[in-house]
Motif scaffolding. Structure first.
Motif, PDB file in Angstrom:
ATOM      1  N   ALA A   1       0.828  -1.211   0.000  1.00  0.00           N
ATOM      2  CA  ALA A   1       0.000   0.000   0.000  1.00  0.00           C
ATOM      3  C   ALA A   1       0.861   1.259   0.000  1.00  0.00           C
ATOM      4  O   ALA A   1       0.494   2.272  -0.605  1.00  0.00           O
ATOM      5  N   VAL A   2       2.000   1.198   0.668  1.00  0.00           N
ATOM      6  CA  VAL A   2       2.877   2.370   0.737  1.00  0.00           C
ATOM      7  C   VAL A   2       3.460   2.681  -0.635  1.00  0.00           C
ATOM      8  O   VAL A   2       3.536   3.842  -1.045  1.00  0.00           O
ATOM      9  N   VAL A   3       3.866   1.643  -1.364  1.00  0.00           N
ATOM     10  CA  VAL A   3       4.415   1.834  -2.707  1.00  0.00           C
ATOM     11  C   VAL A   3       3.325   2.359  -3.638  1.00  0.00           C
ATOM     12  O   VAL A   3       3.536   3.312  -4.404  1.00  0.00           O
ATOM     13  N   ALA A   4       2.151   1.747  -3.575  1.00  0.00           N
ATOM     14  CA  ALA A   4       1.038   2.201  -4.416  1.00  0.00           C
ATOM     15  C   ALA A   4       0.672   3.644  -4.089  1.00  0.00           C
ATOM     16  O   ALA A   4       0.397   4.443  -4.989  1.00  0.00           O
TER      17      ALA A   4
ATOM     18  N   ALA B   1      -0.163  12.239  -9.130  1.00  0.00           N
ATOM     19  CA  ALA B   1      -1.388  13.013  -8.870  1.00  0.00           C
ATOM     20  C   ALA B   1      -2.601  12.340  -9.508  1.00  0.00           C
ATOM     21  O   ALA B   1      -3.584  12.987  -9.848  1.00  0.00           O
ATOM     22  N   ASN B   2      -2.512  11.029  -9.658  1.00  0.00           N
ATOM     23  CA  ASN B   2      -3.616  10.248 -10.227  1.00  0.00           C
ATOM     24  C   ASN B   2      -4.094   9.265  -9.164  1.00  0.00           C
ATOM     25  O   ASN B   2      -3.535   8.168  -9.001  1.00  0.00           O
ATOM     26  N   TYR B   3      -5.134   9.654  -8.438  1.00  0.00           N
ATOM     27  CA  TYR B   3      -5.586   8.841  -7.320  1.00  0.00           C
ATOM     28  C   TYR B   3      -6.583   7.760  -7.723  1.00  0.00           C
ATOM     29  O   TYR B   3      -7.151   7.100  -6.866  1.00  0.00           O
TER      30      TYR B   3
END
Length: 404
Positions: free
Chosen positions: A367-370, A378-380
């Motif tokens: 999750a941290v890498v993602a 800036a693409n959530y």
């Protein structure tokens, strides 16, 4: 080879390569290689801070600079401020910028909103010589059980109740330095009162936890400590393990949702007796956000917090404050060292497999890498299924700590 102060780009590059090699060996804490890694990291940071300093611009100076650059007079700013008297008051620092003024100046003069927002924060009520106790979010404080149900009590009694709540925490107006820029409702005087109320509650809850936490020794905090904390993220119960680790170190950790109208992720401060406190709101119930916020606040405790200031962070906003930049850098480095990030497959060809492999190599949660990929692009909408949505609050299920 003896480590020396970095003075050249060649020396800087050589130390970066050595740091990468040491990280790949994963040296044990307090070993010679671990100490060497920490020393080199400090030297690299010192070089970066001196060569690429991040200073906090003064909002009014930025406006005056742009006026001079464009050959503008005060009268030319009336469309942005509304009246000539307001122009004069703002430029003479007698009146804060409003959200509308900031938007107009950002669009019309091209001045960054991050630069201007510092001027919108009003002086604390103590500096103005009066406190309007009715501006505290009394209904919400009552609903959460922070204060007794005041109903229709007289104004004087209401003031005493709220004043008692604030003073119980040993918090006076002006005692905390709000260093982070806030957006929206958090910029208003009303939200400033809400921030003080939230801060007081966090201090009170931290005091309740003191019998359960260890004795704080500042020497325990280091880059290695941050890294070990970050690597707890790989466990399903990682957030709970991290809180346990911090409290063994003597740092009280409080989960308290933010009050309405404030954009707040976390806080770092010290109580009057010197006990470090970290407050988390869990504004976003995601693993990537929890972990970065937590380590960011620990970095503040290590590097920046003294007895008289509190860092209250909205990590969605960018900041040009040097201390915030350092906390961001330390947190980022603890999870994913810069020398490994851009050379990784997760960065060059991001997909679920490369993210998971890279996370496994670093001993951190995917999750941290993602989350880093989402933040940098800036693409959530990317990897939304990998950031650990709805996996944090469930670990802290007691009472008000789980409010949405």
């Amino acid at each position: 080879m003896e480590a020396k102060v970095v003075r050249t780009e060649e020396q800087y590059a050589a130390y970066l390569d050595e740091v990468q090699a040491l990280i790949s060996e994963d040296p044990k804490l307090n070993s010679k290689k671990s100490e060497r890694l920490e020393l080199l990291t400090v030297l690299l940071e010192a070089y970066e801070n001196s060569k690429y300093p991040v200073e906090s611009p003064d909002p009014i100076d930025a406006i005056l600079f742009r006026m001079n650059e464009k050959g503008l007079k005060q009268a030319d700013l009336v469309p942005y401020f509304g009246t000539s008297s307001r122009v004069s008051e703002v430029l003479n620092r007698k009146r804060p910028l409003t959200v509308q003024m900031i938007r107009a100046l950002t669009i019309g003069l091209g001045i960054s909103a991050d630069t201007l927002v510092g001027a919108s924060l009003p002086d604390s009520p103590a500096k103005k010589g009066a406190v309007d106790w009715s501006k505290f979010p009394i209904k919400e404080m009552t609903r959460r059980g922070w204060i007794e149900n005041v109903g229709k009590v007289a104004k004087d009694n209401l003031e005493e109740i709220v004043k008692g709540f604030i003073s119980e925490a040993g918090l006076e107006f002006g005692a905390a330095s709000f260093r982070k820029a806030f957006y929206g409702e958090a910029e208003t005087p009303t939200s400033r009162y809400a921030l003080y109320a939230w801060l007081a509650r966090v201090i009170q809850k931290a005091r309740d936890r003191k019998p359960k936490i260890g004795s704080f020794d500042p020497a325990e905090l280091s880059t290695s400590y941050l890294k070990e904390l970050a690597q707890l993220s790989r466990f399903d119960a990682g957030p709970l393990l991290a809180v346990e680790q911090l409290e063994k170190t003597g740092i009280a950790v409080v989960i308290e949702p933010a009050l309405k109208g404030t954009l707040l992720d976390g806080a770092a401060l010290k109580d009057s007796d010197g006990t470090p406190i970290i407050g988390l709101t869990l504004r976003y119930d995601r693993l990537d956000h929890f972990w970065f916020t937590l380590v960011h606040e620990v970095a503040h405790i290590w590097k920046h917090v003294d007895g008289n200031e509190a860092f209250l962070d909205d990590l969605d906003s960018s900041s040009e404050d040097r201390k915030e930049a350092e906390a961001n850098r330390l947190a980022t480095e603890a999870f994913i060292p810069r020398v490994q990030w851009r050379r990784s497959d997760a960065y060059t060809t991001p997909n679920k497999d490369t993210i998971e492999r890279f996370a496994k190599d670093l001993k951190i949660h995917p999750a941290v890498v993602a989350g880093r990929l989402r933040k940098e692009s800036a693409n959530y909408s990317l990897f939304s299924d990998m950031v650990g949505q709805n996996q944090v609050r469930q670990l802290f299920p007691s009472g008000e700590e789980c409010e949405a």
